[in-house]
Scaffold this active site. Structure first.
Site, PDB file in Angstrom:
ATOM      1  N   HIS A 292       3.944 -14.135   4.823  1.00 29.65           N
ATOM      2  CA  HIS A 292       4.832 -13.002   5.220  1.00 29.65           C
ATOM      3  C   HIS A 292       5.564 -13.633   6.453  1.00 29.65           C
ATOM      4  O   HIS A 292       4.682 -13.618   7.432  1.00 29.65           O
ATOM      5  CB  HIS A 292       4.404 -11.514   5.410  1.00 29.65           C
ATOM      6  CG  HIS A 292       5.366 -10.487   5.774  1.00 29.65           C
ATOM      7  ND1 HIS A 292       5.390  -9.499   5.016  1.00 29.65           N
ATOM      8  CD2 HIS A 292       6.452 -10.412   6.764  1.00 29.65           C
ATOM      9  CE1 HIS A 292       6.355  -8.870   5.226  1.00 29.65           C
ATOM     10  NE2 HIS A 292       7.059  -9.391   6.625  1.00 29.65           N
TER      11      HIS A 292
ATOM     12  N   GLU B  97       0.818  -1.267   0.123  1.00 30.75           N
ATOM     13  CA  GLU B  97       0.059  -0.146   0.008  1.00 30.75           C
ATOM     14  C   GLU B  97       0.876   1.167   0.087  1.00 30.75           C
ATOM     15  O   GLU B  97       1.818   1.385   0.638  1.00 30.75           O
ATOM     16  CB  GLU B  97      -0.735   0.157   1.139  1.00 30.75           C
ATOM     17  CG  GLU B  97      -1.727   1.108   1.319  1.00 30.75           C
ATOM     18  CD  GLU B  97      -2.899   1.412   0.384  1.00 30.75           C
ATOM     19  OE1 GLU B  97      -3.274   2.642   0.161  1.00 30.75           O
ATOM     20  OE2 GLU B  97      -2.980   0.446  -0.359  1.00 30.75           O
TER      21      GLU B  97
ATOM     22  N   CYS C  86      -1.941  -7.086   6.658  1.00 33.36           N
ATOM     23  CA  CYS C  86      -1.520  -5.648   6.753  1.00 33.36           C
ATOM     24  C   CYS C  86      -1.514  -5.144   8.307  1.00 33.36           C
ATOM     25  O   CYS C  86      -2.315  -5.589   9.078  1.00 33.36           O
ATOM     26  CB  CYS C  86      -2.795  -4.660   6.169  1.00 33.36           C
ATOM     27  SG  CYS C  86      -2.435  -2.944   6.180  1.00 33.36           S
TER      28      CYS C  86
ATOM     29  N   ARG D  15       9.778  -5.053  -1.329  1.00 34.26           N
ATOM     30  CA  ARG D  15      10.873  -4.070  -1.120  1.00 34.26           C
ATOM     31  C   ARG D  15      12.063  -4.237  -2.035  1.00 34.26           C
ATOM     32  O   ARG D  15      12.801  -3.456  -2.621  1.00 34.26           O
ATOM     33  CB  ARG D  15      11.163  -3.473  -0.062  1.00 34.26           C
ATOM     34  CG  ARG D  15       9.903  -2.783   0.864  1.00 34.26           C
ATOM     35  CD  ARG D  15      10.419  -2.587   2.298  1.00 34.26           C
ATOM     36  NE  ARG D  15      10.405  -3.815   2.921  1.00 34.26           N
ATOM     37  CZ  ARG D  15      11.069  -4.000   4.161  1.00 34.26           C
ATOM     38  NH1 ARG D  15      11.670  -2.912   4.882  1.00 34.26           N
ATOM     39  NH2 ARG D  15      11.407  -5.091   4.605  1.00 34.26           N
TER      40      ARG D  15
END
Length: 319
Positions: free
Chosen positions: A168, A9, A98, A224
């Site tokens: 994750h 996001e 999230c 990332r």
């Protein structure tokens, strides 16, 4: 080996999906979350976040994109999933990871990891609402504040009918602090029959190899690490491929600016360019110089002029 591009996001939106999938090595993307909070969303909301829906559910370079939903209202999620499915994404993904406080306060994202029963109901309802040929997948963290219910959540997702699970390898409490606990994904993988994909703290091809060894997962999701090194997926697939040269990266930056100059509100354009340059400067000294030159500038026209001063105009942003 399948490599996915992660949803992030405020960072990995359709503009960077377009740019990064042009490099190669990415097999599938997942969009940033579409937040569902009690209403049936209009098509324009889905398309604003996932404009690839207007291109057969694929990026301009042809990489499939699954659209991600996030929320805790079972019936509303199912209703929105059915409507979204009509627009033809490459699949529907559900967000159980999230870590944002504002999301978790409203019972969404990683907060759901304390309630595997509710997770099961959500996945089951969405699976029933989406036509069977269309995949339904989910992404989760290892837990909210602890890992005591990790396997309960993963098994709830599988038993509800999900086709695939991304993990994750950190809890919400861990945030994005290293390390990622890849070995915990191995426990999840051993308990499930559906494909499990490892995610978290993969910055290099060497990280990818260690992640695969410790998690037992061949499929990986990159976040990332791909933003910092757009050639990361290729280097994982082709050992020795190395980092993209700065000259190879320049056309991608030019294309990125062209996208945000068209699609992003003027007041956000400078910030978006600086955001990516801030990541790139971790690997590219040339990006450091450009970032330093535009860091305090916010007017899009001035940013464009500053970048012209830093590089030959033919190589980067056209006026």
């Amino acid at each position: 080996m399948t490599i996915l591009l992660a949803p992030m996001e405020g960072l990995l939106d359709f503009t960077l999906r377009d740019v990064l999938t042009r490099v190669g090595g990415i097999d599938r993307c997942v969009s940033e979350f579409i937040r569902v909070t009690g209403t049936l969303l209009p098509n324009r909301t889905f398309i604003r976040i996932v404009p690839e829906l207007l291109n057969g559910g694929r990026t301009p370079s042809g990489v499939p994109v699954r659209a991600q939903l996030m929320g805790s209202d079972i019936a509303c999620l199912a209703e929105n999933a059915a409507k979204l499915a009509e627009l033809g994404p490459a699949g529907i993904d559900l967000n159980f990871g999230c870590p944002a406080k504002v999301v978790n306060r409203h019972g969404g994202g990683a907060a759901l990891l304390d309630d595997p029963e509710l997770i099961h109901k959500i996945v089951s309802a969405v699976r029933a609402a989406v036509p069977q040929p269309m995949p339904v997948s989910a992404k989760m963290r290892l837990g909210f504040l602890c890992t005591s219910r990790t396997l309960d959540c993963a098994q709830a997702i599988e038993s509800a009918g999900a086709d695939e699970l991304v993990v994750h390898a950190r809890t919400k409490a861990d945030g994005y602090k290293p390390p990622a606990y890849w070995d915990r994904i191995a426990e999840i993988r051993a308990s499930l029959k559906i494909p499990v994909i490892a995610n978290g703290e993969i910055w290099t091809a060497e990280d990818a190899a260690r992640c695969r060894e410790q998690s037992g997962c061949h499929p990986l999701m990159l976040g990332r690490g791909m933003v910092v090194n757009p050639g990361l997926a290729l280097s994982i697939l082709q050992p020795g491929a190395g980092v993209l040269a700065w000259d190879e990266l320049l056309p991608l930056i030019r294309h990125f600016w062209g996208l945000i100059d068209i699609h992003i509100e003027p007041r956000h354009r400078a910030g978006r360019l600086k955001q990516w340059l801030n990541y790139l400067r971790r690997l590219y000294p040339e990006a450091e110089a450009v970032y330093a030159d535009v860091r305090t500038v916010n007017d899009p026209a001035l940013v464009r002029a500053r970048v012209h001063q830093s590089f030959d105009a033919r190589e980067l942003i056209a006026a």
